[in-house]
Design an enzyme around this catalytic site. Sequence first.
Site, short mmCIF file in Angstrom:
data_model
loop_
_atom_site.label_atom_id
_atom_site.label_comp_id
_atom_site.label_asym_id
_atom_site.label_seq_id
_atom_site.Cartn_x
_atom_site.Cartn_y
_atom_site.Cartn_z
N SER A 153 0.86 2.91 9.17
CA SER A 153 0.97 1.52 9.61
C SER A 153 0.14 0.63 8.69
O SER A 153 -0.85 1.09 8.09
CB SER A 153 0.44 1.38 11.05
OG SER A 153 0.30 0.02 11.43
N TYR A 166 -6.36 3.21 17.22
CA TYR A 166 -5.08 3.20 16.52
C TYR A 166 -5.31 3.14 15.00
O TYR A 166 -4.70 3.90 14.24
CB TYR A 166 -4.24 2.02 16.98
CG TYR A 166 -2.85 1.97 16.41
CD1 TYR A 166 -1.79 2.58 17.08
CD2 TYR A 166 -2.57 1.31 15.21
CE1 TYR A 166 -0.50 2.55 16.56
CE2 TYR A 166 -1.29 1.28 14.69
CZ TYR A 166 -0.26 1.89 15.37
OH TYR A 166 1.01 1.85 14.85
#
Length: 266
Positions: A153, A166
């Site tokens: 990401s 995350y």
Amino acid sequence: MPKAPTITAYDPSPLKDRTVLITGGAQGIGRGIAQAVLGAGGRVCIGDLDAEAGKACLDEWQVGARAHFMRLDVAREASVRRWIDTARKRFGRIDGLVNNAGIADPHAAHLTDLSLADWNRYIATNLTGAFLCSKHALPELQKHRGAIVNIASTRALQSEPDTEAYAASKGGLVAFTHALAVSAGPDVRVNAILPGWIATDAWRKPDQRAAPRLSRRDHAQHPAGRVGTPEDIGALAVYLLSSASGFVTGQQFVVDGGMTIKMQYA
């Protein structure tokens, strides 16, 4: 004098007769990658926790034996081993692995309120899952000079508040990528894709599917002029899984419409 290099025809089916395993492949970016692989002539074995979504893929794709679904929990080694063994027996070979499964919501809690259990849940699914799948798929991938694609990401590079778990899991996945590329080469290439804003509303299972609700401002803030789609990620994944990228390994590819290179001042 050596002969001049010849013009090589573009291969319209770069993954023909190749089998690619995709975790979290029943919805969202994972489904986009699976459909891109099928469109490139390949076969797919998708693993996902959501059996309803997985069965919907097979019903809607209508590609017969070229696609298989099996319920998969990437955080459990026994589940990973069964999934990979089943794919090998069903298709006879494994040529590619896409580690896509993960907890999608980056916002957990303020660090002082974040429980160890929640922290571990992000790491187990987003990072340990990629380790387990790579570990058990590697022997087959080595036989066929295969490739691994890890879906990280842009949050591995930039952050919003309260996203430490995350971000750490995706940053770890980028580091895992270049480490494994060195360890597994030259037989297996390993690369990472770092998606930005990808609209997946239309890529959910049937009862949750909807048209994306995006404003002009949502699109306009991207230098590319629009929000991304799962097809954008699928196209790059096909390249990285195919022999066309034979000189590419250990790299991270940002696919975010230019957002990470854009100066932003309040």
